[in-house]
Design a protein around this motif. Structure first.
Motif, mmCIF file in Angstrom:
data_model
loop_
_atom_site.group_PDB
_atom_site.id
_atom_site.type_symbol
_atom_site.label_atom_id
_atom_site.label_comp_id
_atom_site.label_asym_id
_atom_site.label_seq_id
_atom_site.Cartn_x
_atom_site.Cartn_y
_atom_site.Cartn_z
ATOM 1 N N TRP A 3 -7.531 -6.280 13.468
ATOM 2 C CA TRP A 3 -6.306 -6.075 11.990
ATOM 3 C C TRP A 3 -5.200 -4.951 13.222
ATOM 4 N N ALA A 45 -0.607 1.979 3.476
ATOM 5 C CA ALA A 45 0.088 0.812 2.899
ATOM 6 C C ALA A 45 -0.488 -0.280 4.307
ATOM 7 N N GLN A 46 0.339 0.199 5.233
ATOM 8 C CA GLN A 46 0.448 -1.083 6.437
ATOM 9 C C GLN A 46 -0.881 -1.828 7.141
ATOM 10 N N THR A 86 -3.928 -0.901 5.296
ATOM 11 C CA THR A 86 -4.619 -1.585 4.061
ATOM 12 C C THR A 86 -4.248 -2.852 4.270
ATOM 13 N N LYS A 87 -2.818 -3.785 4.245
ATOM 14 C CA LYS A 87 -2.557 -4.927 4.019
ATOM 15 C C LYS A 87 -2.898 -6.290 5.743
ATOM 16 N N ALA A 88 -3.159 -4.767 6.330
ATOM 17 C CA ALA A 88 -3.543 -5.523 7.575
ATOM 18 C C ALA A 88 -5.081 -5.877 7.627
#
Length: 375
Positions: free
Chosen positions: A15, A50-51, A53-55
């Motif tokens: 990730w 946020a990054q 989580t997105k990854a």
């Protein structure tokens, strides 16, 4: 079982390369006013979460980001309310949490922050500002003595009355940390440490995944914890004339926590660089000064040469300046460019690099003649 562990390990680190990194996450973080520090840090932590989580980060990594950001922000808020005891306790628990992992805390000789030279030396540099008439000696480059501790000011990893000895892994690092002094004011000494100092590694970088392959020590999660502490400690605020520096709160709480649990210093990237990508030759080491009757215990673990004035060095003939010496600052696989993305240069192609070699070569020759090569 082995295949399962390998697969789990790959899931942990994949990730990080899945769009996690953004430009906003690269330090140093520069703001105009002191009162912008806390809201900017809070926004940055939300962006990291946020990054991640997105990854597709694992649950443990997301929990670390949430927990550490919440606790660090809470430490700042309690400090602003003058509850210094509580803010100290919050940060100390975070430092204790990582202190058993060798990626975070180790002897300087084994630290991931500073590679040794090929000849095994642990090399550093220290400077003082003043023109050649000052005629500084090696003793003048040491930390403030007990009798002058009243002059110890407010710095990133030291508080008034309790100085730290600040070193850099290159003369260039010394130059930028002292505010880019003129050549004739720039005096640098070479330093060798014995490597016994126990230090906290805050020289971590969002793209630095090279040392995260040790599943047994859970380095991915340890790295994340250190990254959260590093982010809070990597701000540069432009506002002048301040009596109070918000960007020093977390670093100083970290410093006091490290001293409380028996550590000797902290490694960290300079905030004077344009981007942390250009900080491999600007890594600092703040060593805590513990006073004794006749000085401090720190001096027993180091050797320091007399300083050389940079302007006088540049007046030497090329044949005298040309020196060959193994430098620790480039003894690693990372790129050691300095400057900016649009205007960068390999450190090996700078006069600072030649100056570094000259300092250690001439000092080594002097020690060899005197029969004092040991550390």
């Amino acid at each position: 079982m082995g295949n399962f562990l390998a697969k789990d390990h790959l899931m942990k680190i994949n990730w990080l390369n899945n769009g996690f990194i953004t430009k906003e996450m690269r330090s140093p973080y520069v703001v105009e006013k002191d009162n912008e520090y806390l809201p900017c840090l809070e926004k940055l932590y939300k962006h990291v979460l946020a990054q991640a989580t997105k990854a597709g980060a694992d649950k443990k990594s997301l929990e670390i980001i949430r927990q550490y950001s919440s606790k660090i922000l809470n430490a700042l808020e309690t400090y602003y309310m003058a509850d210094i005891e509580q803010s100290n306790l919050i940060i100390r628990k975070l430092i204790e949490d990582v202190s058993s992992n060798p990626f975070a805390v180790s002897n300087l000789a084994e630290s991931c922050a500073f590679p040794k030279s090929r000849n095994g030396e642990i090399q550093f540099y220290r400077c003082r500002i003043g023109n050649p008439t000052c005629d500084f000696s090696a003793k003048d480059l040491l930390h403030l003595p007990r009798s002058a501790r009243s002059k110890a000011g407010n710095y990133r990893f030291s508080i008034p009355g309790n100085p730290s000895l600040y070193l850099a892994n290159s003369s260039y690092g010394c130059w930028i940390e002292t505010g880019f002094p003129s050549e004739i004011e720039f005096n640098v000494s070479p330093i060798l440490l014995d490597g016994s100092q126990k230090i906290l590694n805050l020289a971590v970088y969002v793209r630095d995944f090279g040392n995260l392959n040790d599943l047994a020590n859970d380095r991915v999660h340890c790295w994340l914890k250190l990254l959260m502490l590093t982010i809070a400690s990597s701000f540069r605020i432009k506002e002048e004339g301040r009596c109070f520096r918000s960007e020093y709160i977390v670093p100083q709480l970290i410093m006091m926590s490290c001293k409380k649990i028996g550590l000797d210093g902290i490694a960290y990237f300079s905030t004077r660089v344009s981007d942390v990508a250009f900080a491999r030759c600007a890594i600092n080491l703040a060593l805590f000064v513990e006073y004794e009757d006749e000085g401090s215990s720190l001096v027993r673990h180091m050797k320091i040469g007399d300083p050389t004035n940079y302007f006088l060095y540049k007046q030497l003939l090329p044949s005298i300046k040309q020196s060959d010496y193994e430098l620790a600052s480039i003894n690693h696989p990372f790129i050691t460019n300095i400057g900016k993305y649009e205007n960068q240069h390999p450190y090996q192609e700078t006069e600072f690099f030649e100056f570094d070699k000259y300092l250690f070569k001439t000092w080594s020759d002097q020690r060899h003649k005197a029969g004092k090569d040991d550390i």
